[in-house]
Scaffold this motif. Sequence first.
Motif, PDB file in Angstrom:
ATOM      1  N   GLY A  13       4.508   4.104  -5.088  1.00 21.90           N
ATOM      2  CA  GLY A  13       4.960   3.647  -3.767  1.00 21.90           C
ATOM      3  C   GLY A  13       6.454   3.891  -3.647  1.00 21.90           C
ATOM      4  N   GLY A  15       8.267   6.117  -2.098  1.00 22.80           N
ATOM      5  CA  GLY A  15       8.841   6.813  -0.944  1.00 22.80           C
ATOM      6  C   GLY A  15       9.657   5.951   0.000  1.00 22.80           C
ATOM      7  N   ILE A  38       1.577   8.047  -1.740  1.00 22.05           N
ATOM      8  CA  ILE A  38       0.432   8.656  -1.057  1.00 22.05           C
ATOM      9  C   ILE A  38       0.923   9.532   0.095  1.00 22.05           C
ATOM     10  N   ASP A  39       2.106   9.214   0.578  1.00 24.19           N
ATOM     11  CA  ASP A  39       2.751   9.993   1.639  1.00 24.19           C
ATOM     12  C   ASP A  39       3.751  10.933   0.950  1.00 24.19           C
ATOM     13  N   VAL A  42       7.463  11.380   2.400  1.00 22.27           N
ATOM     14  CA  VAL A  42       8.492  10.355   2.153  1.00 22.27           C
ATOM     15  C   VAL A  42       8.931  10.353   0.679  1.00 22.27           C
ATOM     16  N   VAL A  64      -2.551   6.112  -5.992  1.00 19.69           N
ATOM     17  CA  VAL A  64      -2.586   5.402  -7.281  1.00 19.69           C
ATOM     18  C   VAL A  64      -4.003   5.120  -7.784  1.00 19.69           C
ATOM     19  N   GLY A  92       1.438  -0.768  -2.916  1.00 18.23           N
ATOM     20  CA  GLY A  92       0.520  -1.836  -2.538  1.00 18.23           C
ATOM     21  C   GLY A  92       0.295  -1.844  -1.037  1.00 18.23           C
ATOM     22  N   ARG A 112     -10.853  -1.587  -0.301  1.00 18.93           N
ATOM     23  CA  ARG A 112      -9.678  -0.690  -0.386  1.00 18.93           C
ATOM     24  C   ARG A 112      -8.434  -1.476  -0.849  1.00 18.93           C
ATOM     25  N   SER A 145       3.209 -10.836  -5.787  1.00 22.43           N
ATOM     26  CA  SER A 145       3.730 -11.381  -4.520  1.00 22.43           C
ATOM     27  C   SER A 145       3.705 -12.904  -4.575  1.00 22.43           C
ATOM     28  N   TYR A 155      -5.241 -10.755   0.331  1.00 23.18           N
ATOM     29  CA  TYR A 155      -4.031 -10.082  -0.165  1.00 23.18           C
ATOM     30  C   TYR A 155      -3.443 -10.863  -1.352  1.00 23.18           C
ATOM     31  N   LEU A 187       9.636 -13.433   0.786  1.00 27.74           N
ATOM     32  CA  LEU A 187       9.830 -12.622   1.987  1.00 27.74           C
ATOM     33  C   LEU A 187      11.109 -11.807   1.831  1.00 27.74           C
ATOM     34  N   ILE A 188      10.945 -10.491   1.731  1.00 27.13           N
ATOM     35  CA  ILE A 188      12.092  -9.601   1.539  1.00 27.13           C
ATOM     36  C   ILE A 188      12.131  -8.626   2.716  1.00 27.13           C
ATOM     37  N   THR A 192       9.861  -1.924   6.540  1.00 28.40           N
ATOM     38  CA  THR A 192       8.507  -2.180   7.055  1.00 28.40           C
ATOM     39  C   THR A 192       8.397  -3.618   7.556  1.00 28.40           C
ATOM     40  N   ILE A 193       8.911  -4.571   6.773  1.00 31.89           N
ATOM     41  CA  ILE A 193       8.820  -5.987   7.153  1.00 31.89           C
ATOM     42  C   ILE A 193       9.669  -6.242   8.408  1.00 31.89           C
TER      43      ILE A 193
HETATM   44  N1  LIG Z   1       8.468  -6.671   1.318  1.00 33.53           N
HETATM   45  C1  LIG Z   1       8.053  -7.865   0.931  1.00 33.53           C
HETATM   46  O1  LIG Z   1       8.499  -8.899   1.465  1.00 33.53           O
HETATM   47  C2  LIG Z   1       7.059  -8.010  -0.186  1.00 33.53           C
HETATM   48  C3  LIG Z   1       6.789  -9.298  -0.652  1.00 33.53           C
HETATM   49  C4  LIG Z   1       5.900  -9.458  -1.717  1.00 33.53           C
HETATM   50  C5  LIG Z   1       5.317  -8.352  -2.309  1.00 33.53           C
HETATM   51  N2  LIG Z   1       5.581  -7.104  -1.827  1.00 33.53           N
HETATM   52  C6  LIG Z   1       4.923  -5.980  -2.519  1.00 33.53           C
HETATM   53  O2  LIG Z   1       5.914  -5.039  -2.909  1.00 33.53           O
HETATM   54  C7  LIG Z   1       5.367  -3.718  -2.928  1.00 33.53           C
HETATM   55  C8  LIG Z   1       6.239  -2.799  -2.103  1.00 33.53           C
HETATM   56  O3  LIG Z   1       6.458  -3.397  -0.845  1.00 33.53           O
HETATM   57  P1  LIG Z   1       7.366  -2.708   0.268  1.00 33.53           P
HETATM   58  O4  LIG Z   1       7.734  -3.788   1.229  1.00 33.53           O
HETATM   59  O5  LIG Z   1       8.410  -1.873  -0.331  1.00 33.53           O
HETATM   60  O6  LIG Z   1       6.227  -1.787   0.956  1.00 33.53           O
HETATM   61  P2  LIG Z   1       6.288  -0.495   1.904  1.00 33.53           P
HETATM   62  O7  LIG Z   1       5.062  -0.561   2.734  1.00 33.53           O
HETATM   63  O8  LIG Z   1       7.625  -0.391   2.580  1.00 33.53           O
HETATM   64  O9  LIG Z   1       6.156   0.705   0.860  1.00 33.53           O
HETATM   65  C9  LIG Z   1       5.003   0.854   0.088  1.00 33.53           C
HETATM   66  C10 LIG Z   1       4.828   2.325  -0.254  1.00 33.53           C
HETATM   67  O10 LIG Z   1       3.612   2.451  -1.003  1.00 33.53           O
HETATM   68  C11 LIG Z   1       2.923   3.619  -0.572  1.00 33.53           C
HETATM   69  N3  LIG Z   1       1.494   3.506  -0.859  1.00 33.53           N
HETATM   70  C12 LIG Z   1       0.575   2.747  -0.203  1.00 33.53           C
HETATM   71  N4  LIG Z   1      -0.640   2.933  -0.730  1.00 33.53           N
HETATM   72  C13 LIG Z   1      -0.492   3.829  -1.747  1.00 33.53           C
HETATM   73  C14 LIG Z   1      -1.388   4.423  -2.659  1.00 33.53           C
HETATM   74  N5  LIG Z   1      -2.709   4.162  -2.612  1.00 33.53           N
HETATM   75  N6  LIG Z   1      -0.906   5.292  -3.579  1.00 33.53           N
HETATM   76  C15 LIG Z   1       0.424   5.594  -3.611  1.00 33.53           C
HETATM   77  N7  LIG Z   1       1.314   5.072  -2.755  1.00 33.53           N
HETATM   78  C16 LIG Z   1       0.874   4.193  -1.831  1.00 33.53           C
HETATM   79  C17 LIG Z   1       3.226   3.689   0.931  1.00 33.53           C
HETATM   80  O11 LIG Z   1       3.024   5.004   1.455  1.00 33.53           O
HETATM   81  C18 LIG Z   1       4.682   3.219   0.978  1.00 33.53           C
HETATM   82  O12 LIG Z   1       5.592   4.298   0.928  1.00 33.53           O
HETATM   83  C19 LIG Z   1       3.930  -3.851  -2.424  1.00 33.53           C
HETATM   84  O13 LIG Z   1       3.059  -3.893  -3.546  1.00 33.53           O
HETATM   85  C20 LIG Z   1       3.934  -5.193  -1.695  1.00 33.53           C
HETATM   86  O14 LIG Z   1       2.654  -5.789  -1.667  1.00 33.53           O
HETATM   87  C21 LIG Z   1       6.437  -6.910  -0.789  1.00 33.53           C
END
Ligand SMILES: NC(=O)c1ccc[n+]([C@@H]2O[C@H](COP(=O)([O-])OP(=O)(O)OC[C@H]3O[C@@H](n4cnc5c(N)ncnc54)[C@H](O)[C@@H]3O)[C@@H](O)[C@H]2O)c1
Length: 250
Positions: A13, A15, A38-39, A42, A64, A92, A112, A145, A155, A187-188, A192-193
């Motif tokens: 993840g 990207g 996956i993208d 990016v 993944v 994730g 999924r 998380s 989730y 919460l970060i 995206t958030i």
């Molecule tokens: N942002 C938050 O507040 C927060 C809080 C708790 C946990 N998380 C966890 O942190 C991780 C990253 O979060 P983020 O906010 O940076 O997310 P994000 O959505 O900004 O980035 C996630 C990246 O993962 C990639 N991805 C998705 N499915 C995939 C797959 N099957 N194979 C490969 N790549 C894949 C997406 O294309 C994306 O670029 C996640 O596991 C999320 O659940 C985030």
Amino acid sequence: MGEWQGRTAVITGGGRGFGKAFGTALAAEGAHVVLVDIDDAVAEAAAEEIRAAGGSADGVGGDVTDEARMAAIMEQAAAVNGGVDLLVNNAGLHSDEYGQPILKMGLAKVRRLFDVNVLGVVCCTLAAHPHMKGRAGASVVNISSSAAHMGGSAYGDSKLAVAGLTITFARELGADGIRVNAISPGLILTETIRNELPEATKQRVQAMQLIPGDGIEKDIVDAMLYLASAKARFVTGETLRVTGGMAAGV
Ligand SMILES: NC(=O)c1ccc[n+]([C@@H]2O[C@H](COP(=O)([O-])OP(=O)(O)OC[C@H]3O[C@@H](n4cnc5c(N)ncnc54)[C@H](O)[C@@H]3O)[C@@H](O)[C@H]2O)c1
């Protein structure tokens, strides 16, 4: 020479969001980073940004959950410095679409969700393991998380499984000198958030924090750098909550 010079980190993840921030920070400390996403566009763009800043990075496309693809990526990553020193299982699904009640999502979406968030961790760890075995200071950092500790969502359940797998893999890989830890972010405000989260939800979640204000990507990057470093040489099987106290509890 810093601790990361001549070492390789694979970040899933990678990207955008945390993954990109992890890669940027590790590359700035001298690591060669491989950003898997996956993208593929990016992933490549994030790697290009790191290279433009003088770092060493490759961006590669891959899901993944794809065993053959992850094996090929780890092999390619290991060729650069003779192995893989750090795996960050960060990819994730956590968009609004996957944060719904099970009754609304239905089986296909829940399947999924668990496939990516849970089995993705297993798939990538198994693929990286042969290349990490016996490397001094090797470790895995999983991204769980705060939702894991609060209950009541598919989730959160998928992320609870990530905390469980962190203990299981710490036990199984300990003999090979590999530490395995996790971070539970609260919460970060990643991009995206910021784009997706309604203001009312943000305020409701932040009201549960013991430390007021916004959690930022650097909070999670610093936790990852600690867990992956020699400073945490005696730490394994742990899930570190970085939530501003939101998920405080036993
Ligand atoms: N942002 C938050 O507040 C927060 C809080 C708790 C946990 N998380 C966890 O942190 C991780 C990253 O979060 P983020 O906010 O940076 O997310 P994000 O959505 O900004 O980035 C996630 C990246 O993962 C990639 N991805 C998705 N499915 C995939 C797959 N099957 N194979 C490969 N790549 C894949 C997406 O294309 C994306 O670029 C996640 O596991 C999320 O659940 C985030």
